[in-house]
Design an enzyme around this catalytic site. Structure first.
Site, mmCIF file in Angstrom:
data_model
loop_
_atom_site.group_PDB
_atom_site.id
_atom_site.type_symbol
_atom_site.label_atom_id
_atom_site.label_comp_id
_atom_site.label_asym_id
_atom_site.label_seq_id
_atom_site.Cartn_x
_atom_site.Cartn_y
_atom_site.Cartn_z
ATOM 1 N N GLY A 1 -50.348 -59.023 27.792
ATOM 2 C CA GLY A 1 -48.907 -58.510 27.525
ATOM 3 C C GLY A 1 -48.326 -58.875 26.323
ATOM 4 N N ALA A 2 -47.225 -57.851 26.035
ATOM 5 C CA ALA A 2 -46.452 -57.859 24.829
ATOM 6 C C ALA A 2 -45.035 -57.683 25.086
ATOM 7 C CB ALA A 2 -47.135 -56.756 23.942
ATOM 8 N N GLY A 3 -44.249 -58.255 24.528
ATOM 9 C CA GLY A 3 -42.664 -58.183 24.698
ATOM 10 C C GLY A 3 -41.866 -58.319 23.497
ATOM 11 N N GLY B 1 -42.849 -61.485 21.690
ATOM 12 C CA GLY B 1 -44.226 -61.642 21.048
ATOM 13 C C GLY B 1 -45.319 -60.987 21.991
ATOM 14 N N LYS C 1 -48.908 -67.381 23.451
ATOM 15 C CA LYS C 1 -47.839 -66.503 23.228
ATOM 16 C C LYS C 1 -48.063 -66.435 21.588
ATOM 17 C CE LYS C 1 -44.373 -64.360 24.872
ATOM 18 N NZ LYS C 1 -43.377 -64.197 25.625
ATOM 19 N N ASP D 1 -32.914 -64.765 28.087
ATOM 20 C CA ASP D 1 -33.767 -63.398 28.396
ATOM 21 C C ASP D 1 -34.334 -63.638 29.727
ATOM 22 O OD1 ASP D 1 -34.774 -60.982 28.215
ATOM 23 O OD2 ASP D 1 -36.325 -61.525 26.939
#
Length: 996
Positions: free
Chosen positions: A683-685, A688, A704, A815
């Site tokens: 995953g990526a957001g 990071g 992460k 967040d």
């Protein structure tokens, strides 16, 4: 013919006069579920005896209609304006909806119009200014939007204008300064566009009350406000005002209250405020004020002084002690020095004193509780010395005592231990000595007893077991001795017991099974003996256990395997036997060292059954290896010289990594670094990229890699750029260290942090079911039953509540979204990425999208658009969106919703189509009632006004009550209509003020 038609249609109302006939039409136009208007009988000759109706002296015409809190619904009944002599109309606290019609101007005789606390929408009708007799206009607590009409500057007789708690989003207009008759102007809590305080407001010379709280005011306070000589109450709090407090405010000769808190005011407090002889309450907290507290100000007979969280210096003037009615002083978070005035409390009913986080010194004044009303004594993080005054031992009004991080010494007065109303007693990091008095049994309300790092001696008194409300007992780092009292085992509410670093002895008995709510048990570095009781495995919520450095013997209880421990340390005891199978893992290798008789498949413990056989073949294996080495030596030599340079570079690279661990680790940073392969990305957001790393010990972790400047641009970590720790690195490490100390079952465990200047890695426990967002919106999402979804909501709420209310210091997530709520193997929810946005920003290298926006699209609270500030209310809004997302199974921003976000779509669909069209159709309809209640909690959390959102502690309670069938709390509505709030309005502010 027309009269005949009316006669046939309304034969019973002909006995009524004209005003009664009009009111009957009003009755027919409104929904009246409580039959409040049942007394409005059409057979009466006059309406003057009807409920809520008043008439002139001759009972010929209606002059007043007051239908406050009647639970009426429907559009505004315009027909009521046909009452020719109607002077007063109140529909306060009903459900009057739709827009306020322009023909409201037909109420030509109206003097008072109160439509506060309703559901009116749209723009304010400009025709209101056409009512020539209007004196009082209160539209508080509706949903009016747009600008304040220009016609409002033309009111001829208006004295009260209250538009609090609406959605007005224009600027505050200067023309309001033309209403020369105005006595009260209240525009608080509206999302106005950033605007200055109009200097024209200085023309309102009859003004007595000016409330402009949270109106997004910018710029400086105009000098012209000093002309308002009749002003009694001035509230400019919760804005973005800058500059100095104007000395001209010394001209407010009648002012009683001034509220300037939570702005960005600078400079010194003007001594001209000492001219305000009527001033009783002053709050200029949470600004950037400097200089000294003026002696002239302290000579005013103040009742409340709040100057906390500024940059004030110097001493607290002794003249403050002369104020005869002073009940509150909150000046924490400054740089004040010297001693407190020796007569403080002698002449006034002092109730709340918070001087924490300053540089005060000297003795505590003996007369702080002379009037017997002192409730809170908060003085942490100063340099006070001496002993606790004996007089405080008789102060039975005290509820919160925080004396931590000072230089107090001597014994604590006997009566001080047993004050009956104290719920928090914190004496951490002083030099107190002596024993805990048996009088502590009288402290029946005590919940938190925190005595760590002093020089207390003796044993814990048996009377401590009578403290039924005790939740935390922390007494580490003292010289306590003896056995734990049997009565201690009866404390069923105990959540934390930390007694490490003392001289306690004796055995730990089976009575510990009563500690059903115990979350942390730390008895390390004492002299306990005997076996670890099997009953310890029944403490189902225990996640921190440290019994190291004692003399426990015997086997480790097999029951320990049933606990979900974040921290386990049984090292340096006299334990023996085999490790329970689930504990015999390399990740626990440091949890059992120093126990010579302990056996298990962990290096350093005595061998397993097969180890002896293995030794028999060691000589043969060695011979084989030596022979193989000789054969391969020539070839290896070439490779050795070829890669010698590479190995040196690799060693240099690894040496530049800094590891900060928060738990016992079964892996090294090198193992993590070698696994950061793009094939492992899961995953990526915005903050990071996340990797799944399977360790050599069989465990799985999630890593992460935070975005920083170089990483974002190159996609790689480069530790060769010369790592020199700086202020930003220290801030990042301090922030991450805070995150790493979090211990909660609903928060993802942070194992460690690996960092260089240009690369930051956070290593978390791995959640096999991924994120809530991915799960909910995948093909599996429809298979999530309601009970599972409810469990996820409650788990996430408890995790977020811990961050807001129980973490020290409190943490704002910044967040909250479904992708930051991870799901474990049992479909329990855990909050992730808490504080990561702030931690990334502290590196000074956050990407633009990160540094500008705190939060994710669709989850961001509306006030962020004009404040750019994030607080716990922002988290609560985001969590409300997550609730709606779980209930509807729709994304917060989705083309399916059109131009609306999820919150607006839910509200409009509920109004137009009903709840059936909102709830995910995959959910079983038998849960409809419970789902509806949860949906209401989500809507409450997403209230447009932050002040209306409940705290997370309150959210958890509501969810628990829904799960338990209690719905009373869902129907409690705050009915404040004045819009006046202080920094302490929340229901969950037990640690308001200083938090340590």
């Amino acid at each position: 013919m027309y009269l005949l038609f009316l006669f046939l249609l309304f034969p019973t109302v002909f006995s009524l006069n004209q005003d009664g006939f009009i009111l009957q039409q009003v009755k027919l136009s409104l929904d009246d579920p409580d039959s409040y208007l049942s007394s409005w009988n059409s057979n009466d000759a006059s309406p003057c005896r009807w409920s809520g109706v008043s008439c002139a002296g001759d009972f010929s015409s209606v002059t007043s209609v007051d239908l406050s809190s009647a639970n009426l619904a429907g559009p505004f009944p315009s027909v009521i304006c046909r009452l020719s002599n109607l002077a007063h109309l109140s529909l306060y606290n009903n459900s009057i909806n739709s827009t306020l019609p322009l023909n409201i101007a037909a109420c030509k005789s109206l003097q008072t119009l109160d439509l506060s606390q309703n559901l009116l929408t749209g723009e304010l009708p400009q025709t209101l200014a056409d009512i020539p007799t209007l004196v009082h206009l209160d539209l508080t607590g509706n949903n009016f939007s747009g600008d304040i009409p220009a016609s409002f500057g033309k009111f001829e007789n208006l004295e009260v204008l209250s538009l609090v708690y609406n959605l007005l989003d224009g600027t505050i207009p200067p023309f309001l300064g033309n209403i020369s008759t105005l006595k009260m102007l209240n525009l608080s809590y509206n999302p106005f566009s950033p605007s200055r305080i109009p200097p024209e407001f200085g023309n309102l010379t009859n003004l007595e009350v000016m409330w402009l709280t949270e109106c997004h005011l910018v710029g400086q306070i105009p000098d012209s406000l000093g002309q308002l000589s009749k002003l009694v109450d001035l509230d400019l709090a919760l804005n973005d005002l800058v500059g100095h407090i104007p000395p001209s405010l010394g001209g407010l000769t009648n002012v009683v209250q001034i509220e300037l808190y939570n702005n960005s005011l600078t400079g010194e407090i003007p001594p001209e405020l000492g001219n305000l002889k009527s001033l009783r309450l002053l709050d200029a907290s949470m600004n950037q004020l400097t200089g000294k507290i003026p002696d002239e100000l302290c000579r005013v007979p103040l009742e409340s002084l709040n100057l906390y969280e500024n940059n004030l210096e110097g001493e607290l003037p002794a003249s403050i002690a002369l104020s005869p009615n002073l009940y509150e002083i909150r000046i924490f978070g400054n740089r004040l020095t010297g001693g407190l005035p020796k007569d403080l409390g002698l002449n006034s009913p002092l109730r709340w004193l918070d001087v924490s986080e300053n540089e005060f010194s000297g003795d505590l004044p003996a007369d702080l509780c002379a009037k017997g009303e002192l409730e809170e004594l908060l003085i942490i993080h100063n340099s006070f010395s001496g002993v606790i005054p004996e007089s405080l031992a008789d102060c039975r009004s005290l509820t919160r005592i925080r004396l931590a991080y000072n230089r107090f010494s001597g014994s604590v007065p006997t009566g001080f231990w047993g004050l009956p109303h104290v719920n928090l007693l914190e004496l951490v990091n002083n030099s107190f000595s002596g024993e805990i008095s048996k009088s502590i049994g009288g402290a029946s309300n005590l919940s938190l007893l925190i005595l760590s790092n002093n020089e207390f001696t003796g044993s814990l008194p048996e009377e401590i077991g009578s403290l039924d409300n005790l939740n935390q007992l922390s007494a580490s780092g003292n010289k306590f001795s003896g056995s734990l009292p049997d009565s201690l085992m009866s404390l069923g509410e105990l959540g934390t017991l930390d007694l490490h670093g003392n001289q306690f002895s004796g055995e730990l008995t089976s009575g510990i099974k009563s500690w059903k709510k115990l979350n942390e048990l730390n008895l390390a570095d004492n002299e306990f003996t005997g076996k670890i009781p099997d009953e310890i495995g029944s403490l189902s919520v225990l996640n921190y256990l440290d019994l190291s450095g004692n003399m426990f013997s015997g086997k480790i209880p097999v029951s320990l395997q049933s606990l979900k421990l974040n921290q386990l340390n049984l090292s340096y005891n006299r334990l023996s036997g085999d490790l329970p199978p689930s504990l015999a893992k390399d990740m626990y290798k440091n949890s059992f060292i120093g126990n010579p008789g302990l056996c298990g498949d962990i290096k350093g413990l005595c061998g397993s059954e097969n180890e002896a056989k293995k030794r028999g073949y060691v000589w043969l294996l060695r011979s084989i290896f030596v022979l193989a080495a000789m054969v391969l030596l020539a070839g290896v030599a070439w490779f050795y010289f070829k890669y010698r340079t590479f190995k040196k570079a690799r060693a240099m690279e690894r040496s530049k990594w800094t590891l900060m661990s928060f738990h016992k680790l079964g892996f090294s940073e090198h193992e993590i670094l070698e696994s950061l392969d793009e094939d492992n990305v899961i995953g990526a957001g915005a903050s990071g990229k996340v990797y799944k790393v399977v360790l050599t010990n069989g465990e799985t972790v999630a890593v992460k890699r935070l975005w920083t400047g170089s990483v974002k641009e190159t996609g790689d970590c480069d530790p060769e750029k010369g790592y020199k720790p700086g202020v930003q690195d220290e801030a990042f490490e301090a922030e991450v260290e805070t995150l790493g100390k979090i211990r909660h079952k609903n928060i993802v465990k942070l194992w460690c942090c690996c960092s260089t200047r240009d690369c930051k890695l956070l290593v978390y426990e791995y959640m096999p079911n991924g994120s809530l967002g991915d799960l909910l919106h995948s093909s599996k999402g429809g298979m999530l039953g309601w009970q599972t979804r409810f469990k996820i909501i409650l788990d996430a709420a408890e995790g977020l509540s811990y961050l807001h209310h129980d973490s020290v210091p409190p943490i704002v997530h910044r967040d909250i979204k479904s992708n930051n709520i991870l799901i474990d193997g049992d479909y329990g929810a855990r909050v992730a990425d808490f504080g990561v946005a702030k931690a990334v920003d502290l590196t000074g290298k956050a990407p633009k999208s990160m540094s500008v926006i705190a939060g994710s699209c669709g989850y961001i609270a509306p006030e962020y658009a004009y404040t750019l500030r994030v607080n716990e209310k922002s988290d609560i809004y985001s969590f409300g969106v997550v609730i709606l997302e779980i209930v509807t199974r729709k994304r917060p921003v989705d083309p399916e919703l059109g131009e609306k976000d999820l919150v607006k779509w839910v509200c409009s669909t509920l109004d137009q189509k009903g709840i059936e069209h909102v709830i995910d159709p995959k959910l079983d309809s038998c849960f409809k009632e419970e789902i509806s209640k949860i949906l209401n909690v989500g809507l409450l959390c997403t209230s447009p006004l932050p002040i209306n959102r409940p705290s997370m502690r309150r959210v958890v309670k509501m969810l628990q009550e829904i799960g338990g069938g209690d719905e009373d709390s869902l129907h409690k509505i705050r009915d404040d209509k004045d819009g006046k709030l202080t920094p302490y309005y929340n229901e969950d502010t037990s640690d308001q003020g200083s938090i340590a």
